[in-house]
Design a protein around this motif. Structure first.
Motif, short mmCIF file in Angstrom:
data_model
loop_
_atom_site.label_atom_id
_atom_site.label_comp_id
_atom_site.label_asym_id
_atom_site.label_seq_id
_atom_site.Cartn_x
_atom_site.Cartn_y
_atom_site.Cartn_z
N CYS A 190 0.87 -1.17 0.00
CA CYS A 190 0.00 0.00 0.00
C CYS A 190 0.91 1.21 0.00
N ASP A 191 1.43 1.52 -1.17
CA ASP A 191 2.44 2.57 -1.32
C ASP A 191 1.76 3.84 -1.80
N GLY A 192 2.02 4.97 -1.14
CA GLY A 192 1.33 6.20 -1.46
C GLY A 192 1.95 7.03 -2.56
N GLU A 193 3.15 6.67 -3.06
CA GLU A 193 3.77 7.47 -4.10
C GLU A 193 3.02 7.33 -5.41
N GLU A 194 2.98 8.42 -6.17
CA GLU A 194 2.20 8.41 -7.41
C GLU A 194 2.69 7.35 -8.37
N TYR A 195 4.01 7.14 -8.45
CA TYR A 195 4.54 6.15 -9.38
C TYR A 195 3.99 4.78 -9.06
N ASP A 196 3.82 4.48 -7.77
CA ASP A 196 3.33 3.17 -7.39
C ASP A 196 1.81 3.09 -7.45
N ARG A 197 1.14 4.22 -7.24
CA ARG A 197 -0.32 4.20 -7.34
C ARG A 197 -0.76 4.13 -8.79
N TYR A 198 -0.03 4.79 -9.67
CA TYR A 198 -0.33 4.75 -11.09
C TYR A 198 0.87 4.13 -11.80
N CYS A 199 0.88 2.81 -11.80
CA CYS A 199 2.05 2.07 -12.26
C CYS A 199 2.19 2.14 -13.78
N PRO A 200 3.25 2.78 -14.29
CA PRO A 200 3.38 2.95 -15.74
C PRO A 200 4.08 1.77 -16.42
N VAL A 201 3.73 1.58 -17.67
CA VAL A 201 4.41 0.63 -18.54
C VAL A 201 4.68 1.35 -19.86
N LEU A 202 5.89 1.23 -20.36
CA LEU A 202 6.24 1.84 -21.64
C LEU A 202 6.00 0.86 -22.78
N ALA A 203 5.86 1.41 -23.98
CA ALA A 203 5.78 0.57 -25.17
C ALA A 203 7.18 0.16 -25.61
N THR A 204 7.25 -0.88 -26.40
CA THR A 204 8.54 -1.28 -26.96
C THR A 204 8.93 -0.37 -28.12
N GLN A 205 7.95 0.33 -28.70
CA GLN A 205 8.20 1.23 -29.82
C GLN A 205 8.53 2.63 -29.33
N SER A 206 9.33 3.34 -30.10
CA SER A 206 9.56 4.76 -29.86
C SER A 206 9.59 5.46 -31.22
N PHE A 207 9.33 6.77 -31.20
CA PHE A 207 9.19 7.51 -32.46
C PHE A 207 10.03 8.78 -32.40
N LYS A 208 10.83 9.00 -33.43
CA LYS A 208 11.65 10.22 -33.50
C LYS A 208 11.38 11.01 -34.78
N SER A 209 10.35 10.60 -35.52
CA SER A 209 9.92 11.32 -36.72
C SER A 209 8.60 10.74 -37.17
N GLY A 210 7.95 11.44 -38.11
CA GLY A 210 6.77 10.89 -38.76
C GLY A 210 5.47 11.05 -38.00
N ARG A 211 4.43 10.38 -38.53
CA ARG A 211 3.08 10.43 -37.98
C ARG A 211 2.65 9.03 -37.57
N HIS A 212 2.02 8.92 -36.41
CA HIS A 212 1.70 7.61 -35.84
C HIS A 212 0.38 7.69 -35.09
N TYR A 213 -0.39 6.59 -35.17
CA TYR A 213 -1.70 6.55 -34.52
C TYR A 213 -1.95 5.19 -33.90
N TRP A 214 -2.56 5.16 -32.70
CA TRP A 214 -2.96 3.92 -32.05
C TRP A 214 -4.17 4.20 -31.16
N GLU A 215 -4.86 3.13 -30.77
CA GLU A 215 -6.06 3.26 -29.95
C GLU A 215 -5.95 2.42 -28.69
N VAL A 216 -6.50 2.97 -27.60
CA VAL A 216 -6.44 2.31 -26.30
C VAL A 216 -7.84 2.23 -25.71
N THR A 217 -8.24 1.03 -25.29
CA THR A 217 -9.51 0.88 -24.59
C THR A 217 -9.27 1.02 -23.10
N VAL A 218 -9.90 2.03 -22.50
CA VAL A 218 -9.80 2.23 -21.06
C VAL A 218 -11.01 1.62 -20.35
N GLY A 219 -12.09 1.38 -21.10
CA GLY A 219 -13.25 0.67 -20.58
C GLY A 219 -13.83 1.29 -19.32
#
Length: 295
Positions: free
Chosen positions: A134-163
């Motif tokens: 039961c950790d009160g720090e924001e990083y632990d309350r909202y646990c992030p995960v990064l994508a394997t992809q990264s972008f340094k140019s161009g145009r990119h689109y994706w969709e996320v279901t938050v439900g």
């Protein structure tokens, strides 16, 4: 949000009798407006010098009927603008599909409070970890995960279901951002995020910007135009723009996803492919756009 704005303006400029855009607008004492032919027929059917307003039933007399020239000009201007506005929306939709990206979650960046699906498209809270911590720090309350992809140019689109998730944030971050400790996510610290916190939709600006959405947000589209410096969030189900960040990017950007692991409800995020139905709709829009004459 442009498509919502067009729809809203169109409704305001419609005659409540014929339900079409106003033609030769006429106003009456209560302030409501109607097509000239529609209101004259209504007066004729009322059979007298006085008549009730078709909307609010307030009684007016013939001397209260007058042509609204200013509103006529507004309607005419809207008709002229409506076609290019729709073409612009179609172009944006086409652009989103054209630059669709297959995004996957990077298990190396996943917090212990997160479980990833085998296809690395879905993240959910780890119930066993939650019981032990039961950790009160924001990083632990909202646990992030990064994508394997990264972008340094161009145009990119994706969709996320938050439900039905009750706590989350999604967006992009710079490759070098600090993800632990006292960092405040915002564009100046290398984060461009949309979030749901305590039933409020927020974008991570300083101060936070509240987004007045009507209804619940189930699926979010994210569009990155690296050279233009735009990160755009869409409500996929309502086909509406939510918010646009405009910045100057100096390093690669990585999609980032986070859920609240200490919430009472289970939170789940899924990265979704663009559906075949959506692609067909956009192809039809492209055909229509190409056939439509320019003004």
């Amino acid at each position: 949000m442009a498509s919502c704005l067009i729809s809203s303006i169109s409704e305001e400029l419609k005659c409540s009798i014929c339900l079409e855009l106003l033609t030769n607008s006429m106003s009456i004492a209560c302030g409501h407006n109607f097509c000239k032919d529609c209101i004259l027929k209504h007066i004729q059917l009322s059979g007298g010098y006085s008549f009730p307003c078709p909307e609010c039933r307030t009684v007016s007399v013939l001397k209260d009927l007058w042509p609204n020239q200013q509103l006529c000009k507004v309607v005419q201007s809207f008709k002229l603008l409506q076609s290019p506005l729709r073409r612009s929306l179609n172009q944006r939709k086409l652009r989103k599909t054209k630059f669709y990206e297959e995004i996957t979650l990077d298990p190396k960046t996943a917090h212990p409070g997160i479980i990833l699906s085998t296809d690395r498209k879905t993240m959910r809270g780890n119930g066993a970890w939650k019981k032990l911590h039961c950790d009160g720090e924001e990083y632990d309350r909202y646990c992030p995960v990064l994508a394997t992809q990264s972008f340094k140019s161009g145009r990119h689109y994706w969709e996320v279901t938050v439900g039905n998730s009750s706590a989350w944030y999604i967006g992009l971050c710079e490759n070098s951002v600090k993800r632990k400790g006292g960092v405040i996510p915002c564009s100046s610290t290398g984060y461009w995020l949309l979030s749901l916190i305590e039933s409020c939709y927020l974008v991570c600006t300083i101060p936070r910007t509240k987004i007045p959405l009507t209804g619940k947000l189930y699926k979010v589209g994210i569009f990155l135009d690296y050279e233009m410096g735009d990160i755009v969030f869409y409500d996929v189900d309502r086909r509406c723009h939510i918010y646009t960040f405009t910045s100057s990017f100096l390093e690669p950007l990585i999609p980032i996803f986070s859920i609240g692991v200490n919430s009472e409800k289970e939170n789940i995020l899924s990265i979704d492919p663009v559906s075949d139905e959506a692609k067909e709709t956009l192809e039809d829009a492209e055909t229509s756009f190409r056939k439509e004459p320019s003004l």
